[in-house]
Each structure stands twice: as structure tokens, then as C-alpha cells.
Design an enzyme around this catalytic site. Structure first.
Site, PDB file in Angstrom:
ATOM      1  CG  ASP A 238      -0.391  -0.318   2.519  1.00 45.09           C
ATOM      2  OD1 ASP A 238       0.844  -0.291   2.656  1.00 45.09           O
ATOM      3  OD2 ASP A 238      -1.169  -0.629   3.442  1.00 45.09           O
ATOM      4  CB  THR A 239       4.203   2.144   1.340  1.00 42.33           C
ATOM      5  OG1 THR A 239       3.873   1.791   2.682  1.00 42.33           O
ATOM      6  CG2 THR A 239       5.095   3.373   1.341  1.00 42.33           C
ATOM      7  CB  THR A 260      -1.970   2.020  10.642  1.00 46.11           C
ATOM      8  OG1 THR A 260      -3.386   1.908  10.509  1.00 46.11           O
ATOM      9  CG2 THR A 260      -1.516   1.216  11.845  1.00 46.11           C
ATOM     10  N   GLY A 404      -5.264   8.725   4.705  1.00 46.84           N
ATOM     11  CA  GLY A 404      -6.287   9.132   5.656  1.00 46.84           C
ATOM     12  C   GLY A 404      -5.781   9.943   6.820  1.00 46.84           C
TER      13      GLY A 404
END
Length: 470
Positions: A238-239, A260, A404
Site C-alpha cells: 500500500d505504501t 496507521t 487518511g
């Protein structure tokens, strides 16, 4: 009618299906399905429930048909390092253990008996994190040798779900680099290292690059969904997907993929596997177009999420930010990279204990606890940026925050104040946008990354924080 693309973005606490298309020269997003995620205890281990996750993946795909928006392709991104082992009948051996499980404790020493830490970094360029795949595999080798003997394939989490969809096994590049088993310069498995460690070379699959079409749906899934589509690999870590979505027109910036975890760094052509880089805790992860994402892993908003859970989720993140702003003068700080914050039984107590151990004022209210965490994060960002600038010999003007975590206005203001940078925040849906972007480039919607970033820049709101912030 526009062509639709589906990004399945699964994080440590939730997942969602995002449809994307191009309309009027802009990228348009629509969330069609969302689900909860989290580690569960199985046989004393913290594990991911892969059966439930795949059921959610299928439900979200069916939702696309229900609303009459059939995607031409899809791709899945998740966190890094975790994997499953498959036997010769493609059955999962054991469980899909999670990175917060403690089975890797002491495994760094086992690995360093075979290859010294400095040499390992010089080959892979990956920062030592106790949960890296290399240590997880060493734990399996030591404690579950039978599982390793039976293993015929190692698939990382997104690789596994792509395999369930297509029947094709591959290890996607950006995810594979988080293992600490890929040669950073060659961008291939370090087979000599794997052999030294006593891991079965045969279970490692072909490394596939983001933007590659892996295949199409298995026949039984095509029948179940009522349509077929291409499975196109995004940056499955995802990074990497989030970084692809940075709406920058030049290279005069550092980025934070904020969620997170806070992943702070730059893109570069070649890795930096120097001893200075290792000592400063930088890592060289894979990115789109064979680029290197040179960054540092910082604990990020995990600490705030955990504080919120300790309080039974009574407060929204916006309310926590507001409470922190009211306690802006609280003086204590913590090291947000300290392993004591990785998986404590109670995050609030761990923060208080840290302050007490270090001789600082102990936070008592929610505002004081949150201010301590947010200010500690901002200071860590500043130190990390200075380390990047020392490594590259240049100064960067802007800081782009995607993901987010960009919704935390108080943290954004603190970051601008601490770093003295012009802070650009957005898009907050960075990971899903980057996932969609890789698919759209494959399909020819964009000529490449540069054009894609121009479209992203004009498609989504970006808020700018200038220093000093008033």
C-alpha cells in the site's frame, strides 16, 4: 459510458472497494463496499482471517454488478511482510500470521549468525524491523520446520488473493522488497542470501512488476460474478500505491503516506545501502516503474488509534485532535519509533509509563496524551526529513501528505511548524488512487506516471499549510 476500474485496498483495520473512472478529464472515485479487518488469536498466534477477507473481496466485486458498474480490471493492495505458505496441492500450510505476533522475538540474532546486520543491509537496503519476512521465515524454520519442508510456494497477502482470483502465482515487486530478501540493486530475489539462511529457494515465485496484467478470473469465479475482468497488479504494498498518487509536478518534495504507519521519504532512481543510511534507519522499498521509495517507517497514527480503542472508541479522531489542540502547551514527548509502542496491552498506560521512565511530566487527560503523541510525531518527521536532506545533499521545499492521516488538521499544523516546510495535504484516498492509477496506465488512460499525477492534482482537493501557521 466511462470504463470502470476497481481498487481493493485492505488495511490493518479495514478494507474497501473503490471504483474509479475518468470523466471530464478528472478521476472520479466511488466507494462501493467497506469491511472490518483485524488480527485474531489462533493457536497462540496473532493471525489474519484470510477466508473472511477473501469472502469480503468477492462480496465487493459482486456489488459492482449490482450497481451496474462492471470494472474492466481490478487489483489488490495491502500492508507488507506477511505471507502464506502453500503445499504441493496449493493448500495453505498453517495460518496467515500477522506482523504484530511476537514469534519473531530473538530471530534477528538467528539471522545475524548467518549474515551480519551490516552486510544484510548492504545487500537488501531494508531497515531492520522485527516483523520483516526474513525474521518471520526464520521463526517458522526454527519452530515449525515441518511447515517449511512442505512449502512449495510463498505468497504475500495480496499475492495470495490475486492467486485465488486468477490461479497465477507471482510475487509482486513492491511487496517482495518488504521481505528483506530482495537484492536492492538487482531488484530480484537474493538467491545466495536465501540459500545461506536455509530457506527453500523453490518456494519464492517470479517477481512481477506493478502495472503487469497477471491474468483473468478463474472460470468458476467468472461464473459466480457474472462477468470477467483483467487482474492488473498495482503496487500491491500500500505504501507504493500511496506514493504513486502524490500529486507533484516536480521532485522538490518529500512525502508522507499517513495512516496507521507514517512512511516518510523520497523517490529515487537508485537505492542507498550505505552504512550511514542503515544507522539512520532508512529503508529502500520498491516503487512503481522500478523506482526506489527511500523512506523511514514511523509508528504513525497507530498510537492514536490504540488510545481511541482504549477509550472504547467514544471519541472521533476529529474530537481527539480538538482535545490535543486545547492541551497544546503539554511538554512531554515520546520516541514514536520505540518498539514498546508496537503492540502494548494498553497504549495509554504505555505512554504514561514512557514519560515516567524518562523523567517527564506524565499526561493525565486525553488532550495531554494526544498532544504528546502528535507533537512527538511532528518532531520525528522533522528529524527524518533532515536525515534525508543530509543523505541526498539537497533541501526540499514541500512536504506532501497523502492518505487518511491527512485528515488530522492539528497534526498537519504541527508538522508545518516543526519542519518549516510548505505542507500539501491530499488526496486522503491516496492508496486507492495509486492502485487505480497503475491499472489506468496499463489500459492506456494515461501515458505514464507524470500525466497521471497531473490528472490526480486537478481531480482532488489539496490543502496547503504554510509555516508559520497562525
Amino acid at each position: 459510458m466511462p470504463e470502470y476500474y476497481l481498487a481493493v485496498d485492505i488495511g490493518a483495520s479495514s478494507g474497501r472497494h473503490m471504483l474509479g473512472c475518468i470523466e471530464g478529464g478528472k478521476m472520479v472515485l466511488e466507494e462501493v463496499y467497506r469491511f472490518e479487518n483485524g488480527m485474531i488469536k489462533k493457536d497462540g498466534r496473532l493471525c489474519w482471517d484470510y477466508d473472511t477477507l477473501f469472502a469480503h473481496i468477492k462480496t465487493g466485486i459482486k456489488r459492482c454488478r449490482e450497481i451496474g458498474k462492471i470494472p474492466v480490471s481490478m487489483g489488490i493492495d495491502t500492508w507488507g511482510v506477511d505471507y502464506v505458505l502453500l503445499d504441493d496441492n496449493d493448500r495453505v500450510i498453517g495460518e496467515m500470521a500477522g506482523y504484530r505476533d511476537r514469534r519473531t522475538e530473538g530471530m534477528d540474532e538467528e539471522v545475524y549468525r548467518v549474515i551480519p546486520e551490516k552486510e544484510l543491509y548492504a545487500r537488501t537496503g531494508i531497515e531492520k524491523m522485527q516483523f520483516n519476512t526474513i525474521f518471520q521465515l526464520m521463526a517458522d524454520k526454527k519452530n515449525r520446520p515441518g511447515d517449511m519442508d512442505k512449502a512449495r510456494a510463498l505468497l504475500f497477502v495480496p499475492d495470495f488473493f490475486h492467486f485465488l482470483l486468477t490461479g497465477v502465482k507471482a510475487n509482486e515487486y513492491t511487496e517482495a522488497t518488504t521481505s528483506q530478501l530482495v537484492n536492492a540493486r538487482e531488484r530480484t530475489w537474493d538467491e545466495e542470501l536465501i540459500e545461506k539462511l536455509g530457506f527453500n529457494k523453490a518456494m519464492f515465485q517470479r517477481i512481477a512488476m506493478p502495472g503487469e496484467k497477471l491474468g483473468m478470473l478463474r472460470p468458476e469465479l467468472k461464473e459466480e460474478f457474472g462477468f470477467d475482468m483483467d487482474i492488473v497488479l498495482p503496487c500491491t504494498h500500500d505504501t507504493g500505491s500511496a506514493i504513486l498518487a502524490v500529486p507533484a509536478m516536480d521532485d522538490d518534495y518529500v512525502f508522507i503516506s499517513s495512516g496507521t504507519w507514517s512512511l516518510l521519504g523520497i523517490e529515487r532512481q537508485l537505492p542507498d545501502c550505505s552504512e550511514m543510511s542503515r544507522v539512520n534507519a532508512f529503508t529502500n522499498e520498491g516503487g512503481y516503474d522500478s523506482r526506489i521509495c527511500y523512506l523511514r517507517n514511523i509508528m504513525g497514527l497507530w498510537m492514536i488509534q490504540s488510545v481511541r480503542h482504549n477509550l472504547e472508541d467514544k471519541y472521533s479522531f476529529a474530537e481527539i485532535c480538538a482535545e490535543a489542540a486545547r492541551a497544546d502547551d503539554f511538554p512531554s514527548r515520546v520516541d514514536v519509533t520505540d518498539n514498546c509502542f508496537m503492540a502494548p496491552d494498553n497504549m495509554i498506560q504505555e505512554i504514561k509509563d514512557y514519560c515516567q521512565r524518562s523523567g517527564q511530566q506524565v499526561p493525565e487527560t486525553l488532550g495531554e496524551i494526544a498532544a504528546c503523541v502528535y507533537k512527538s510525531l511532528a518532531q520525528c518527521y522533522d528529524r527524518t526529513i533532515k536525515g534525508i536532506e543530509a543523505s541526498t545533499g539537497r533541501t526540499y521545499r514541500r512536504l506532501h501528505i497523502v492518505g487518511g492521516g491527512g485528515n488530522a488538521d492539528y497534526l498537519n499544523e504541527l508538522t508545518a511548524r516543526a519542519t518549516g516546510k510548505e505542507v500539501h495535504v491530499g488526496p486522503t484516498e491516496g492508496t486507492a488512487i495509486g492502485n487505480l492509477t497503475a491499472q489506468m496506465i496499463y489500459r492506456g488512460e494515461f501515458s505514464g506516471k507524470e500525466e497521471a499525477r497531473q490528472i490526480i492534482h486537478r481531480s482532488f482537493h489539496v490543502k496547503v499549510y504554510h509555516y508559520p501557521v497562525h
